[in-house]
Design an enzyme around this catalytic site. Structure first.
Site, mmCIF file in Angstrom:
data_model
loop_
_atom_site.group_PDB
_atom_site.id
_atom_site.type_symbol
_atom_site.label_atom_id
_atom_site.label_comp_id
_atom_site.label_asym_id
_atom_site.label_seq_id
_atom_site.Cartn_x
_atom_site.Cartn_y
_atom_site.Cartn_z
ATOM 1 N N HIS A 1 13.333 35.264 -25.106
ATOM 2 C CA HIS A 1 12.607 34.024 -24.837
ATOM 3 C C HIS A 1 13.625 32.897 -24.718
ATOM 4 O O HIS A 1 14.259 32.517 -25.701
ATOM 5 C CB HIS A 1 11.622 33.746 -25.981
ATOM 6 N N HIS B 1 3.733 40.291 -30.859
ATOM 7 C CA HIS B 1 3.771 39.208 -31.840
ATOM 8 C C HIS B 1 3.395 39.692 -33.243
ATOM 9 O O HIS B 1 2.256 40.043 -33.512
ATOM 10 C CB HIS B 1 2.884 38.020 -31.473
ATOM 11 N N GLU C 1 10.860 35.815 -21.278
ATOM 12 C CA GLU C 1 9.762 34.941 -21.691
ATOM 13 C C GLU C 1 10.186 33.497 -21.491
ATOM 14 O O GLU C 1 11.313 33.123 -21.830
ATOM 15 C CB GLU C 1 9.417 35.171 -23.164
#
Length: 238
Positions: free
Chosen positions: A42, A186, A69
């Site tokens: 990310h 997650h 991400e």
């Protein structure tokens, strides 16, 4: 079933001392050697862990797909087009958050997301939307022409509730009906991975923080091999 390994927190550890180690590419490569099917990072707007150079280096050296991400901003779009990862996963982002707190609102952000998704796809980059496990969000992901969805499973991973697990299963089945591949991510650990892996239409899990923590105790190879073994066994027995 595939395993994506997120190496953001390798960079977190490196950045605490502004050193060149641990090397994000080396750790990612070890994860691949031991069973990771793709690597996820990310690139946040504040660059709190992964930095631009990490993304370019991973794209250059990895033997497996890179999943980037990012927030749906012009800056990130231009970086993604230069890197040309296999996939971009569009996520929400707040500067004050410790980690991503929810899925992107595909309905509420439709007008913002649409040109970004279109530009990425025209550049030959596949697009995933990180969404809450809700049918309406899946519908809007399809309207946006996303290639995949990744379900935010943090609520289940915290609560272990049957209701949250059913939400995931229902959203995954609905995604399949709509012709979109479905991933989940997650807050996943060995236990929640084992349960989510039994959901037929979830084709991949993204795991990061837990695996990096396990790596401190047992090494990267052992942590990744254990996770891959668990999800493959659970899927086979489902």
């Amino acid at each position: 079933m595939q395993l994506g390994v997120n190496v953001d927190h390798v960079a977190t550890l490196r950045n605490l001392r502004s050193t060149a180690y641990p090397d994000v590419v080396r750790i990612a490569s070890k994860a691949v050697e031991c069973g990771a099917d793709f690597i996820t990072v990310h690139l946040r707007e504040d660059r709190r862990h992964i930095r631009d150079g990490d993304v370019f280096a991973l794209k250059k050296h990895l033997a497996v797909p890179l999943n980037l991400e990012m927030a749906a901003t012009r800056e990130m779009l231009e970086i993604a087009k230069k890197v040309a990862p296999r996939y971009v996963c569009l996520v929400p982002e707040k500067r004050e958050e410790i980690t991503t707190e929810s899925g992107v609102d595909a309905k509420g952000m439709f007008e913002i997301l649409a040109p970004v998704v279109s530009d990425l796809r025209q550049s030959g980059i596949g697009v995933t939307l990180f969404i809450e496990p809700e049918k309406e969000q899946v519908d809007y992901a399809k309207k946006l022409c996303a290639d995949k969805v990744e379900l935010h499973v943090g609520a289940y991973c915290l609560s272990k509730s049957q209701g949250e697990l059913e939400r995931i299963a229902n959203a995954a089945a609905y995604s399949h009906e709509q012709g979109m591949e479905c991933h989940a991510g997650h807050g996943i650990d060995y236990g929640t991975a084992a349960t989510i892996a039994t959901i037929r239409h979830v084709s991949a899990l993204n795991v990061g923080h837990f695996l990096i923590c396990e790596s401190l105790l047992h090494g990267v190879g052992s942590a990744v091999r254990n996770m891959k073994k668990i999800i493959l066994e659970q899927r086979h027995n489902a």
